[in-house]
Write a protein that holds these residues in place. Structure first.
Motif, PDB file in Angstrom:
ATOM      1  N   THR A 334       0.817  -1.222   0.000  1.00  0.00           N
ATOM      2  CA  THR A 334       0.000   0.000   0.000  1.00  0.00           C
ATOM      3  C   THR A 334       0.845   1.264   0.000  1.00  0.00           C
ATOM      4  O   THR A 334       0.310   2.369  -0.116  1.00  0.00           O
ATOM      5  CB  THR A 334      -0.928   0.024   1.234  1.00  0.00           C
ATOM      6  OG1 THR A 334      -0.137   0.190   2.430  1.00  0.00           O
ATOM      7  CG2 THR A 334      -1.761  -1.244   1.328  1.00  0.00           C
ATOM      8  N   VAL A 335       2.129   1.136   0.114  1.00  0.00           N
ATOM      9  CA  VAL A 335       3.016   2.300   0.150  1.00  0.00           C
ATOM     10  C   VAL A 335       3.314   2.733  -1.293  1.00  0.00           C
ATOM     11  O   VAL A 335       3.818   1.935  -2.094  1.00  0.00           O
ATOM     12  CB  VAL A 335       4.323   1.961   0.895  1.00  0.00           C
ATOM     13  CG1 VAL A 335       5.306   3.138   0.840  1.00  0.00           C
ATOM     14  CG2 VAL A 335       4.018   1.561   2.353  1.00  0.00           C
ATOM     15  N   PRO A 336       2.995   3.974  -1.672  1.00  0.00           N
ATOM     16  CA  PRO A 336       3.164   4.409  -3.073  1.00  0.00           C
ATOM     17  C   PRO A 336       4.565   4.200  -3.618  1.00  0.00           C
ATOM     18  O   PRO A 336       4.729   3.789  -4.775  1.00  0.00           O
ATOM     19  CB  PRO A 336       2.786   5.891  -3.025  1.00  0.00           C
ATOM     20  CG  PRO A 336       1.853   6.006  -1.860  1.00  0.00           C
ATOM     21  CD  PRO A 336       2.357   5.022  -0.859  1.00  0.00           C
ATOM     22  N   GLU A 337       5.594   4.483  -2.808  1.00  0.00           N
ATOM     23  CA  GLU A 337       6.964   4.347  -3.296  1.00  0.00           C
ATOM     24  C   GLU A 337       7.284   2.905  -3.667  1.00  0.00           C
ATOM     25  O   GLU A 337       7.992   2.637  -4.644  1.00  0.00           O
ATOM     26  CB  GLU A 337       7.957   4.856  -2.245  1.00  0.00           C
ATOM     27  CG  GLU A 337       7.928   6.370  -2.053  1.00  0.00           C
ATOM     28  CD  GLU A 337       6.843   6.813  -1.076  1.00  0.00           C
ATOM     29  OE1 GLU A 337       5.989   5.971  -0.698  1.00  0.00           O
ATOM     30  OE2 GLU A 337       6.842   7.996  -0.703  1.00  0.00           O
ATOM     31  N   TYR A 338       6.771   1.983  -2.890  1.00  0.00           N
ATOM     32  CA  TYR A 338       7.010   0.574  -3.172  1.00  0.00           C
ATOM     33  C   TYR A 338       6.279   0.160  -4.454  1.00  0.00           C
ATOM     34  O   TYR A 338       6.814  -0.536  -5.312  1.00  0.00           O
ATOM     35  CB  TYR A 338       6.550  -0.269  -2.000  1.00  0.00           C
ATOM     36  CG  TYR A 338       6.829  -1.751  -2.149  1.00  0.00           C
ATOM     37  CD1 TYR A 338       8.105  -2.265  -1.951  1.00  0.00           C
ATOM     38  CD2 TYR A 338       5.811  -2.632  -2.486  1.00  0.00           C
ATOM     39  CE1 TYR A 338       8.364  -3.619  -2.091  1.00  0.00           C
ATOM     40  CE2 TYR A 338       6.055  -3.990  -2.628  1.00  0.00           C
ATOM     41  CZ  TYR A 338       7.324  -4.473  -2.428  1.00  0.00           C
ATOM     42  OH  TYR A 338       7.591  -5.808  -2.581  1.00  0.00           O
ATOM     43  N   ALA A 339       5.009   0.598  -4.572  1.00  0.00           N
ATOM     44  CA  ALA A 339       4.232   0.276  -5.772  1.00  0.00           C
ATOM     45  C   ALA A 339       4.892   0.856  -7.009  1.00  0.00           C
ATOM     46  O   ALA A 339       4.951   0.211  -8.067  1.00  0.00           O
ATOM     47  CB  ALA A 339       2.811   0.823  -5.627  1.00  0.00           C
ATOM     48  N   LYS A 340       5.424   2.077  -6.906  1.00  0.00           N
ATOM     49  CA  LYS A 340       6.074   2.712  -8.058  1.00  0.00           C
ATOM     50  C   LYS A 340       7.329   1.933  -8.444  1.00  0.00           C
ATOM     51  O   LYS A 340       7.600   1.732  -9.624  1.00  0.00           O
ATOM     52  CB  LYS A 340       6.441   4.154  -7.719  1.00  0.00           C
ATOM     53  CG  LYS A 340       7.035   4.928  -8.902  1.00  0.00           C
ATOM     54  CD  LYS A 340       7.265   6.374  -8.507  1.00  0.00           C
ATOM     55  CE  LYS A 340       7.752   7.186  -9.707  1.00  0.00           C
ATOM     56  NZ  LYS A 340       8.985   6.674 -10.285  1.00  0.00           N
ATOM     57  N   ARG A 341       8.120   1.487  -7.466  1.00  0.00           N
ATOM     58  CA  ARG A 341       9.333   0.740  -7.779  1.00  0.00           C
ATOM     59  C   ARG A 341       9.002  -0.546  -8.535  1.00  0.00           C
ATOM     60  O   ARG A 341       9.682  -0.931  -9.475  1.00  0.00           O
ATOM     61  CB  ARG A 341      10.068   0.400  -6.487  1.00  0.00           C
ATOM     62  CG  ARG A 341      11.508  -0.061  -6.726  1.00  0.00           C
ATOM     63  CD  ARG A 341      12.189  -0.451  -5.426  1.00  0.00           C
ATOM     64  NE  ARG A 341      11.820  -1.817  -5.045  1.00  0.00           N
ATOM     65  CZ  ARG A 341      12.426  -2.489  -4.073  1.00  0.00           C
ATOM     66  NH1 ARG A 341      13.370  -1.910  -3.374  1.00  0.00           N
ATOM     67  NH2 ARG A 341      12.064  -3.717  -3.783  1.00  0.00           N
ATOM     68  N   ARG A 342       7.921  -1.212  -8.155  1.00  0.00           N
ATOM     69  CA  ARG A 342       7.519  -2.424  -8.855  1.00  0.00           C
ATOM     70  C   ARG A 342       7.075  -2.122 -10.273  1.00  0.00           C
ATOM     71  O   ARG A 342       7.389  -2.856 -11.216  1.00  0.00           O
ATOM     72  CB  ARG A 342       6.392  -3.125  -8.078  1.00  0.00           C
ATOM     73  CG  ARG A 342       6.854  -3.774  -6.776  1.00  0.00           C
ATOM     74  CD  ARG A 342       5.671  -4.362  -6.022  1.00  0.00           C
ATOM     75  NE  ARG A 342       5.006  -5.395  -6.826  1.00  0.00           N
ATOM     76  CZ  ARG A 342       5.294  -6.691  -6.765  1.00  0.00           C
ATOM     77  NH1 ARG A 342       6.244  -7.132  -5.962  1.00  0.00           N
ATOM     78  NH2 ARG A 342       4.627  -7.553  -7.527  1.00  0.00           N
ATOM     79  N   THR A 343       6.375  -0.994 -10.445  1.00  0.00           N
ATOM     80  CA  THR A 343       5.894  -0.605 -11.763  1.00  0.00           C
ATOM     81  C   THR A 343       7.075  -0.267 -12.682  1.00  0.00           C
ATOM     82  O   THR A 343       7.075  -0.604 -13.887  1.00  0.00           O
ATOM     83  CB  THR A 343       4.971   0.605 -11.676  1.00  0.00           C
ATOM     84  OG1 THR A 343       3.850   0.260 -10.825  1.00  0.00           O
ATOM     85  CG2 THR A 343       4.453   1.015 -13.033  1.00  0.00           C
ATOM     86  N   ASP A 344       8.095   0.404 -12.097  1.00  0.00           N
ATOM     87  CA  ASP A 344       9.244   0.828 -12.888  1.00  0.00           C
ATOM     88  C   ASP A 344      10.168  -0.354 -13.191  1.00  0.00           C
ATOM     89  O   ASP A 344      11.171  -0.188 -13.907  1.00  0.00           O
ATOM     90  CB  ASP A 344      10.020   1.904 -12.136  1.00  0.00           C
ATOM     91  CG  ASP A 344       9.251   3.212 -12.070  1.00  0.00           C
ATOM     92  OD1 ASP A 344       9.631   4.059 -11.223  1.00  0.00           O
ATOM     93  OD2 ASP A 344       8.264   3.365 -12.821  1.00  0.00           O
ATOM     94  N   GLY A 345       9.863  -1.507 -12.675  1.00  0.00           N
ATOM     95  CA  GLY A 345      10.669  -2.679 -12.998  1.00  0.00           C
ATOM     96  C   GLY A 345      11.808  -2.892 -12.073  1.00  0.00           C
ATOM     97  O   GLY A 345      12.671  -3.728 -12.325  1.00  0.00           O
TER      98      GLY A 345
END
Length: 345
Positions: A334-345
């Motif tokens: 649920t942490v945006p930074e973690y979700a973004k890192r996964r999205t960015d590969g």
């Protein structure tokens, strides 16, 4: 770095500690005998025992010699044997106690294992106005363990239950850790009491097996049958008669047999369940503002009072209160930074 400020004790607890914590020496034995003669109150001492042949005899002999023969303070000394397979009953009888067997008390109701079961049944085979419970595994037994905790009950009509307080050294393989005993107290019972019954935060040894109470109180309390009995009686007594009717007395140092880690785990689980049942019974498991008091009070003995202190010597134990935080981190996904890192590969 400067020390962080510690939260204050609840005003009610701080006041109680000043007014309801004493040393055994504060009430000399002649004062107790005079009060006993004036009031006519009688004292029963009960030792619950299971395979304690190594220690029960010395305890019984000391109580009989010092508090029944030399001084007429104790009227009745009973060992309740809860199914020992060793010579506990014979040793206790030879030393001068009356021995009662758990299964022979109230035989229509089959007995279940557990210390609380034995204490509950002991009320049926004793007559004293004041009942004093003493664990049967104590070594280097001091008669002040009895005289100290019955003292307030003989001299103060407002007191209903008195717990002993003491140092509990942990002795293992020749090494001694001065304050290492009472592990279940520090890891389970004290946090539970501080969080849910903060009025009881002032008790130094809430799980101690040495305590005395008026029969008129004990007969109105339910008794958990297992290791939760001490916590259960303390919490229920608070609910029934209030904090000011409870007290504690310093009797020095308690030496006893220590249990292994698995046994302590079982004890902890029983105590936790006992606490939960009382929270449920009083409808305090719902999310209410007073369900959790987020502070923990612990005690260290003040320098210079390692032996049993003289009358009026205070303070004996020094409380320090810590804030118990309840911060929780959310699930990482649920942490945006973690979700973004996964999205960015």
């Amino acid at each position: 770095m400067p020390a962080e400020p510690t939260p204050e004790l609840l005003p009610q607890v701080a006041s109680w500690l000043r007014r309801r914590s004493w040393s055994a020496a504060d009430r000399p034995v002649d004062t107790l005998l005079a009060a006993k003669e004036r009031t006519g109150r009688t004292v029963s001492v009960v030792l619950p025992a299971l395979d304690e042949e190594a220690t029960v005899g010395d305890i019984v002999r000391t109580i009989r010699r010092e508090l029944m023969e030399r001084l007429p303070l104790v009227d009745e000394l009973v060992v309740v044997d809860s199914g020992s397979t060793d010579a506990t009953a014979a040793v206790a009888a030879e030393a001068g106690a009356r021995v009662e067997h758990r299964d022979a008390i109230l035989p229509r109701l089959p007995a279940v294992p557990g210390k609380g079961e034995v204490l509950w049944r002991s009320l049926l085979v004793t007559r004293g106005d004041i009942v004093c419970f003493i664990d049967a595994d104590l070594r280097e037994f001091d008669p002040a363990f009895v005289s100290g905790i019955v003292g307030p009950l003989l001299t103060d009509d407002s007191i209903q239950l008195v717990k002993a307080m003491y140092d509990r050294p942990l002795e293992s393989e020749g090494a001694v850790l001065p304050a290492g005993g009472g592990r279940v107290t520090e890891l389970v019972a004290r946090p539970l009491l501080n969080l849910h019954w903060p009025e009881l935060a002032g008790f130094v040894q809430p799980l101690g097996g040495e305590y005395a109470a008026r029969r008129s109180l004990l007969e109105r309390l339910p008794f958990p049958t297992g290791y939760g009995v001490e916590l259960g009686l303390l919490v229920d007594a608070l609910e029934l008669v209030g904090l000011d009717a409870l007290a504690q007395v310093d009797v020095g140092v308690r030496h006893h047999r220590h249990q292994d880690g698995q046994a302590l785990g079982r004890m902890a689980a029983t105590i936790y369940r006992t606490a939960l049942e009382r929270l449920d019974r009083t409808h305090r498991l719902k999310a209410s503002a007073d369900l959790v008091h987020p502070h923990l009070t612990q005690f260290t003995r003040s320098p210079g009072t390692l032996s049993r202190p003289s009358a009026g010597e205070t303070p004996i134990f020094t409380p320090r209160t810590y804030e118990i935080t309840s911060l929780e981190r959310p699930p990482m996904h649920t942490v945006p930074e973690y979700a973004k890192r996964r999205t960015d590969g």
